[in-house]
Structure formats: C-alpha cells, structure tokens
Design a protein around this motif. Structure first.
Motif, PDB file in Angstrom:
ATOM      1  N   THR A   8      -3.187   5.538  -4.333  1.00 33.06           N
ATOM      2  CA  THR A   8      -2.468   6.221  -3.269  1.00 33.06           C
ATOM      3  C   THR A   8      -1.036   6.512  -3.647  1.00 33.06           C
ATOM      4  O   THR A   8      -0.396   7.337  -3.053  1.00 33.06           O
ATOM      5  N   SER A   9      -0.509   5.803  -4.629  1.00 32.07           N
ATOM      6  CA  SER A   9       0.875   6.086  -4.958  1.00 32.07           C
ATOM      7  C   SER A   9       1.095   5.793  -6.423  1.00 32.07           C
ATOM      8  O   SER A   9       0.334   5.081  -7.060  1.00 32.07           O
ATOM      9  N   ARG A  10       2.158   6.351  -6.954  1.00 30.62           N
ATOM     10  CA  ARG A  10       2.446   6.137  -8.362  1.00 30.62           C
ATOM     11  C   ARG A  10       2.991   4.749  -8.624  1.00 30.62           C
ATOM     12  O   ARG A  10       3.204   4.385  -9.759  1.00 30.62           O
ATOM     13  N   ARG A  11       3.225   4.012  -7.578  1.00 25.87           N
ATOM     14  CA  ARG A  11       3.798   2.694  -7.798  1.00 25.87           C
ATOM     15  C   ARG A  11       2.837   1.595  -7.431  1.00 25.87           C
ATOM     16  O   ARG A  11       3.237   0.501  -7.091  1.00 25.87           O
ATOM     17  N   ARG A  12       1.585   1.911  -7.507  1.00 27.82           N
ATOM     18  CA  ARG A  12       0.598   0.909  -7.145  1.00 27.82           C
ATOM     19  C   ARG A  12      -0.199   0.529  -8.373  1.00 27.82           C
ATOM     20  O   ARG A  12      -0.791   1.381  -9.023  1.00 27.82           O
TER      21      ARG A  12
ATOM     22  N   ARG B  44      16.841   1.808 -11.432  1.00 25.08           N
ATOM     23  CA  ARG B  44      15.582   1.770 -10.709  1.00 25.08           C
ATOM     24  C   ARG B  44      14.459   2.137 -11.677  1.00 25.08           C
ATOM     25  O   ARG B  44      14.486   3.151 -12.330  1.00 25.08           O
TER      26      ARG B  44
ATOM     27  N   TRP C 103     -14.546  -5.496  -9.285  1.00 28.27           N
ATOM     28  CA  TRP C 103     -13.463  -4.523  -9.183  1.00 28.27           C
ATOM     29  C   TRP C 103     -13.883  -3.286  -9.926  1.00 28.27           C
ATOM     30  O   TRP C 103     -14.256  -3.343 -11.100  1.00 28.27           O
TER      31      TRP C 103
ATOM     32  N   GLU D 235       4.877  -1.114  -5.565  1.00 26.13           N
ATOM     33  CA  GLU D 235       4.437  -1.283  -4.179  1.00 26.13           C
ATOM     34  C   GLU D 235       4.038  -2.730  -3.937  1.00 26.13           C
ATOM     35  O   GLU D 235       3.398  -3.347  -4.784  1.00 26.13           O
TER      36      GLU D 235
ATOM     37  N   ARG E 201      -4.304 -11.326  -8.267  1.00 24.46           N
ATOM     38  CA  ARG E 201      -5.496 -12.146  -8.421  1.00 24.46           C
ATOM     39  C   ARG E 201      -6.402 -11.595  -9.502  1.00 24.46           C
ATOM     40  O   ARG E 201      -6.951 -12.315 -10.324  1.00 24.46           O
TER      41      ARG E 201
ATOM     42  N   GLU F 249      -9.761   6.997  -4.940  1.00 24.83           N
ATOM     43  CA  GLU F 249      -9.104   6.898  -3.639  1.00 24.83           C
ATOM     44  C   GLU F 249      -8.151   5.717  -3.587  1.00 24.83           C
ATOM     45  O   GLU F 249      -7.399   5.585  -2.644  1.00 24.83           O
ATOM     46  N   MET F 250      -8.177   4.857  -4.609  1.00 30.74           N
ATOM     47  CA  MET F 250      -7.272   3.719  -4.601  1.00 30.74           C
ATOM     48  C   MET F 250      -5.903   4.093  -5.120  1.00 30.74           C
ATOM     49  O   MET F 250      -4.955   3.350  -4.948  1.00 30.74           O
TER      50      MET F 250
ATOM     51  N   LYS G 126     -11.519   3.238  -8.204  1.00 32.42           N
ATOM     52  CA  LYS G 126     -11.948   4.446  -7.498  1.00 32.42           C
ATOM     53  C   LYS G 126     -10.745   5.341  -7.320  1.00 32.42           C
ATOM     54  O   LYS G 126      -9.651   4.866  -7.059  1.00 32.42           O
TER      55      LYS G 126
ATOM     56  N   ASP H 274       2.163  -5.874  -3.181  1.00 29.02           N
ATOM     57  CA  ASP H 274       0.740  -6.135  -3.318  1.00 29.02           C
ATOM     58  C   ASP H 274       0.470  -7.516  -2.769  1.00 29.02           C
ATOM     59  O   ASP H 274       1.038  -8.500  -3.240  1.00 29.02           O
ATOM     60  N   GLU H 275      -0.362  -7.592  -1.754  1.00 28.84           N
ATOM     61  CA  GLU H 275      -0.565  -8.909  -1.166  1.00 28.84           C
ATOM     62  C   GLU H 275      -1.487  -9.782  -1.995  1.00 28.84           C
ATOM     63  O   GLU H 275      -1.647 -10.954  -1.703  1.00 28.84           O
ATOM     64  N   THR H 276      -2.094  -9.221  -3.025  1.00 31.22           N
ATOM     65  CA  THR H 276      -2.980 -10.059  -3.814  1.00 31.22           C
ATOM     66  C   THR H 276      -2.260 -10.755  -4.955  1.00 31.22           C
ATOM     67  O   THR H 276      -2.893 -11.355  -5.807  1.00 31.22           O
TER      68      THR H 276
END
Lengths: 346, 421
Positions: free
Chosen positions: A339-343, A78, A331, A85, A228, A336-337, A334, A87-89
């Motif tokens: 949110t996780s270590r896998r993003r 892993r 882009w 995470e 994107r 606040e974006m 920020k 990502d829909e983009t």
C-alpha cells in the motif's frame, strides 16, 4: 496571439509573485521551450540556496569549534528507513509469547545446540554456467554442507531421502537462463520452506582484492530482522550455521536486511590499531585486543571480502515442506499488500 | 511528503471473538463501542506451551451458562466458561489400547447445544473425531462446583473410516447428523441417534486424460441449519463441491478456486452463501445455488486461513490464520473492518454472540457486584432462570479471580442478590 499574451502574463506573474502565495508551476506551461527554461531557472535557484545553506552550516560549525562551544546539532536526513510505516508485528524485547514461540518452533533444537546442522545442497534439473561455481562457493561458506546432483528426482522425494539421512536443511538453487536466480531453503523434518529470489550474484573470483576463506566456523551477523516474519527468517538462516562460532578464525558471514532485501556478504577481518602520531603496529588477532598500550591509537577492523556476494528477497514462506499444490502459506506476497512505499515486511 | 497511504479501517460493531492458537492460548478480542470500535485483545487464557496446541474448538453460546469446548494436542479436551476462561472440566481422549495420542490427534469437536435442563448438574454431549477416524460421543456432567466434575458418564465410540485420515467433521444444525471427510476418505454422513452411516459420496469420474485426483477433503460444512441434506466440501486440489444427499452421490456442483487447498468453509445464515478460505490467504464468498463466485475479500491477508466464523446476528465474519492476524470483515461490502495482530499462528476462531454494549453508571453497579462475585459460582444455576445479556462492566474486580467477571443485567442482579441475602 492570445497564447503569447498568456505566456507573457504567466512569466510576468512568476516574477511578480515570486515571494507571494501563487507560484506558476513549470508543469502548467504548455510550451516546452518556455517550460524547460523556467524549470532550469527554478532548479538553479534551489541549488544556489542549498549551497548557501550548507556553507552557512559549515561556517557555524567551524566557528563553534574554534570558540570551543558545542557545534550546532546536525539535522537528521529523512530516509525511507527512518520513515518506515509503523508495523505492529515488530518483535518487542519483552514478549514472552515470542520466546515461547521460539522454543516451540522448528529451529529451536539446532539453535539450542542440541543438534548440529547438516545441509544438503542441490539444484534444479538443468544446471549450467554459473550454477556450479555458485554451489561450490556455497559449500565453502556453509560448514557441513554436502552437494548432491539433482538427477531427475522429485523434490518431495528428495525431502524424504534427506530426512532419512538426517539432514537438517535442504537448499535448492534454481537456475534460470544460465544464472542462479532462486533459492529454496527447506527446513527438515517438517520445517518451513522459504523461497527467495536471488540476484546480483558476484562470485568469489570476481570480487576485487578477494581473500580466501578458511574453514573455521564463521560468525554470523543478522541485521535488521525486526518483524515477526523477519525474526522467523532470521532464525531459519541461523539454523543453517553451527552455533559455535570460532572467533579466532576471524571469519564473518553477514545477512543484512534492508527494505526487504537480504544482502549476503562474507568477510575476513583483522583488528588494527590506527595511531595518529606513532608508527603503525599490527593489532592482535583476538577480539579483545582493545586494550592496546598505545595511548593515541584507535582500534579499527579492516575487512577483506571473500566469497560470493548476493542479495535475496523473500517471495513466500510455506508452512511445512515443499508442496506447492497442497501447501499452506504462512506468508505470501500479494500486490494488494504494497500500500505504500514505506511498508516492508521483514 | 512521502507517498504513504494507510487504509482507514472502519470500526466494528460490538463483537467478541475468541481465538485459539498453536501455543494453546485462548485470546479474547472485543470491539467495544457501537460504531467505529477498534477490537482489542482483552484477555488471554492459558500459558504458552506448544505441547498444548489447540486443534479444535466449539462454542455453545447460549444466553445462560455458555460453554466452550477446546481440544488440545495430546488428546486433552477441556470445557471452559467463555466468560472468564475458567476450566470447568477436562477430559482425556486417550483410549487405553488405542494408538498413541501423537498419531491420533483430534480433528473435530462439537459441543451439543441441547442438553438436559437439570439444575444441580448439567450434562453435555461432546462429539470428537480423531484423524484415524475414531469418533466418539460422550456425555459429561458438569456439577456446580467447578473444581472436580465427574467425567464421561456415557460414551460411545465408533470408527468412521477404515483407512485414511479424517480432516474435517461437522455436525448439522439440528444436531442429528454428522459428516466426516478427509484424505482418502470420501465424505460420509452419519446419523447420530442410531450411529449408522446413511450416505457416502462418490468421487467424480476420471477426467478426459484418464487422470484421477485422489480424494482429499480439507474442509466441509452443512449448507443450512435446517437441512442436513446439502453440504459443501473443499478439497486439497482447490475445488469446492456441493453435495446433496437426496439427489445423487456425486457432487451436484463443483468448481475450482485459485490454486491452494481450501482450508476453511463457513456457511451463511441464508442457506446458500458460503465463505471459503484457502491456503494462500484468499477469502471469498460464493453463492451455492449457482456456484458463482460473489466476490473476494481483499485485505492483505498473507497467510493461510485456518478458520472462518460468521457472527450469528451481525453481518460480520472473522477469519484467522497462519499469519497471526484476526480479521473482521463486513459481508456486504467485503472489506476489512479491522485486523488484530495476535502474535501466534491461529487455528480457530469462534464468536461469542451474547455480547452487547451498554453504558451503565458504575456507581450503581459496584456494591451489588461485590456481593455477586462471591456468589457467582453458586448462582450459575439460578441464572438459567432468566436470560441474561452480558454487558460491559467498568468496575474493578474483587477477589482472586484473574479476569474480570462480566456484569449481569441490573434486573437479574437484584434478583440474585435478593436470593443470596
């Protein structure tokens, strides 16, 4: 007195319920000596178990190979990239809007080979030590690049002059504390502005066993620009280089994106066929040298690094040319974006 | 287990929003069920073509016969039916001796809500404004046959500013006054009936260093529907100003917000709250009576906000921008209700307020709607007689129309079927 009894109970409890439901975590023991002893014991146990498992796996594999059967399937470790995470983009291959957007964006004229890239490189107002060396290496990496000294011009004025002189991109190398640390790539005429943070710069002369770059137009490898935003940055980088790579020159420039860091490498490669039984023969220079006569040979590519090596991280992407006050951002990162270590965004 | 935290987005109440992007596409996003609905893109109208980038949009969402007007690059204005995206009319704004459409792009568009109730043909008025300051008000007639409608019956053009570029224009709630502002153009208020400029703003005096910030308004809105005298304008130098026509020419209240230009302002229905969005994606609500920031909307918006829309009934606002996301926010809690990725940088968003969710058994619906579909085009006038709410329809569509037509309410259906038979 009470404390000692508690410790003994805990230790006793640990031994008793070793395979039971409750396990005393080392963090629950207040005494540092005891805690570190328990922790070391746990680690040692885990290490022994891991080694046993690895040996069992190897034995199973060897047995399977000897018997001629399939070796058991290796488990996939892993990694953060595996568990990224969703990502829909992310660009999908059949997205017609993506292609339409690509045709409409600012780089399409260069990428469709309608015009050739012409790059202007300049620096921030104070430039020292490693800056000029880095710039001279950039000039050798990017074909058709020109360097002009900064002087005291405003960046907006420089953009205007570059537009008049028909440049397609402007690169500004920003230095901080005698080290280049930021790169601004401005597309012209009204292209987006990408602001990158530059780090881990290793100059050409510091690379071990470095090669000397030639002046052939390099091949470009852009890895892992999936979303994107990543796709747009990838196209921007692509628009810095001419779109007719010279494969005979065997020169490749790589921008590899991993976890939002873009790694830049510059190599020369050579194809060789590695043969297990016969003697070594040097392979041809062409890419289609795979059809070698020697039967046992595997064709491998040997790389020789030349040129600088650095990593970039995108700080923001601005719509339009450089304008911090009046600009609008496509882009901007920020806090606040995160949110996780896998993003990741690129 | 890896440390991941995904924000659980509470769902949206039933809403329908239309977004417009730089490739000229109109996308319809709907959230279905009463609570906890996830908005999805339901429809997409138009072909991706960057020369038809949508610059401005205005919706007239009456209950009967709503219309949507959009202005594209190249001076083209289209009027569509927001239910199914069919173009009713398309006009070209190109003046014969005027400047090239490329230079003089349309900046503001407003479709007037009051119109002559005429059954056979309806005339609508459109106010358009271009960057060079050519504002024009034209009435167009929409006859029942959709294909070719006669274009501009009457039009009146006047120039709003002598020099500079207009960047924002708005029409007030009673549709008698319009304001225009832009780069190098102070905010003007015009009386539309008489076509005269009734008020111009004056810029604030030089600051203590003797520096004078050039005038550059990037967005403006009237503060309340009834009062044309107060309006809020946002500038390029991240300042938000409240002007009152009846008080003075200089701004009454003015404050700074972050560091990038204020790209979008929208007013709330209570007449004193506004929502501002700036170039780096920060959305906030401000109480204009005091000028105090009520709070910021935190929701990972990473691109410039181009347009904010407030739902007329529900406490929901929608914001869209260059990061290609359409986000719905709850006004009270200032949290994201949900975010939809729409793949292209978006320029405008409007709400379609006559959308209500109702579970109706489909068996009863199907036979009448088959008949109704064919008659729908002619029946659009009879529908004006009774107000209709559009409901969710689960039947299949018949005929060659690409998007599904919405179902009318059962009572009206029966009546229309009776009329047709």
């Amino acid at each position: 007195m009470g404390a000692k009894r508690k410790k003994r109970e805990e230790v006793g409890g640990d031994d008793e319920v070793a395979g039971g439901k409750k396990q005393i975590l080392p963090s629950m023991i207040k005494n540092k000596d005891k805690r570190s002893a328990v922790h070391a014991k746990l680690k040692h146990q885990k290490k022994i178990e891991k080694r046993k498992k690895a040996k069992a796996r190897e034995a199973a594999e060897k047995r399977a190979l000897e018997l001629g059967e399939e070796p058991p399937v290796k488990a996939i470790p892993r990694t953060i990239e595996n568990t990224r995470e969703f990502d829909e983009t992310v660009c999908k291959p059949d997205d017609e809007e993506l292609f339409a957007g690509n045709d409409a964006d600012e780089f399409s004229s260069i990428l469709n080979r309608k015009s050739d890239p012409k790059i202007l490189i300049t620096t921030c107002r104070f430039n020292s030590t490693r800056g000029p060396a880095f710039i001279s290496e950039l000039l050798s990496v990017i074909p058709n690049a020109h360097y002009y000294k900064r002087g005291t011009y405003d960046l907006k004025k420089i953009v205007e002059y570059a537009k008049i002189k028909d440049f397609t991109s402007l690169i500004v190398v920003h230095t901080n504390r005698r080290e280049p640390d930021a790169l601004l790539i401005i597309g012209l005429p009204d292209g987006p502005t990408a602001h990158f943070k530059l780090s881990k710069l290793v100059l050409h002369k510091d690379v071990k066993n470095h090669g000397n770059p030639t002046s052939h137009i390099p091949e470009l490898v852009l890895n892992n620009f999936t979303t994107r935003l990543g796709h747009r940055i990838g196209r921007m980088i692509q628009s810095l280089f001419p779109q007719a790579p010279n494969f005979r020159g065997r020169r490749v420039v790589t921008f590899h994106n991993q976890r939002d860091f873009i790694f830049f490498r510059h190599h020369r490669y050579i194809f060789e066929s590695k043969e297990s039984k016969q003697g070594d023969t040097k392979g041809n220079k062409d890419k289609d040298a795979k059809g070698e006569k020697s039967s046992q040979g595997k064709v491998v590519a040997r790389l020789q690094e030349c040129g600088p090596r650095f990593t970039l991280k995108l700080i923001n992407l601005q719509h339009g040319t450089f304008d911090t006050k009046g600009g609008e951002y496509e882009w901007v990162h920020k806090p606040e974006m995160d949110t996780s270590r896998r993003r990741f965004f690129l | 287990m890896p440390r991941t935290s995904t924000l659980e987005c509470p769902g949206c109440p039933p809403i329908r929003a239309l977004t417009f992007d730089v490739l000229g596409l109109v996308k319809v996003t709907e959230a279905r069920s009463k609570e906890g609905g996830i908005p999805k893109v339901v429809d997409r109208w138009g072909e991706p073509d960057s020369s038809k980038c949508i610059l401005a949009a205005s919706i007239d969402d009456r209950k009967s016969g709503p219309l949507l007007a959009i202005a594209r690059e190249g001076g083209l204005i289209e009027i569509l039916n927001p239910l199914n995206g069919h173009p009713c009319l398309s006009i070209s704004n190109i003046i014969d001796n005027g400047p090239e459409p490329g230079d003089d792009a349309i900046v503001g568009l407003h479709l007037f809500k009051k119109q002559n109730l005429d059954l056979s043909s309806r005339s609508h008025t459109l106010l358009t404004c271009t960057t060079k300051g050519n504002a024009s008000m034209r009435s167009v007639e929409l006859t029942s046959s959709h294909a070719d409608s006669t274009s501009s019956v009457s039009s009146r053009t006047w120039n709003v500013c002598a020099s500079g570029n207009i960047l924002c224009s708005q029409v007030d709630g009673n549709e008698n006054y319009a304001l225009f502002g832009g780069k190098g153009v102070e905010v003007n208020v015009w009386d539309l009936e008489q076509g005269t400029k009734i008020w111009t703003a004056k810029s604030p005096p030089k600051n203590s260093l003797g520096l004078f910030t050039p005038t550059w308004f990037t967005s403006a809105t009237f503060l309340s529907k009834d009062d044309h005298r107060k309006f809020v304008a946002g500038t390029n130098s991240h300042q938000v100003r409240l002007y009152d026509i009846s008080a003075q020419r200089r701004p009454v209240i003015s404050f700074d917000f972050r560091e990038t230009p204020i790209k979008a302002v929208a007013e709330d229905q209570d007449g004193y709250t506004i929502y501002i969005g700036n170039g780096s994606g920060d959305l906030a609500s401000v109480d204009m009576r005091t000028g105090k920031l009520l709070g910021c909307f935190l929701g990972k918006c990473s691109g410039s906000i181009r347009s904010i829309a407030r739902h007329p009934e529900l406490p929901v606002i929608a914001s869209c921008g260059l990061d290609s996301y359409l986000r719905f926010w709850d006004i009270k809690t200032r949290k994201v209700l949900s975010a939809v990725f729409l793949k292209q940088p978006l320029t405008n968003v409007v709400f379609d307020s006559n959308f209500a969710e109702e579970e109706v058994p489909s068996s009863v619906v199907d036979p009448p709607t088959e008949a109704q579909n064919t008659n729908e085009t002619q029946e659009s006038d009879e529908e004006e007689v009774q107000p209709l709410k559009r409901k969710k329809k689960s039947s299949k569509h018949s005929g060659s129309k690409k998007p599904k037509p919405k179902k009318r309410s059962k009572k009206a259906q029966d009546e229309t079927v009776d009329d047709s038979s």
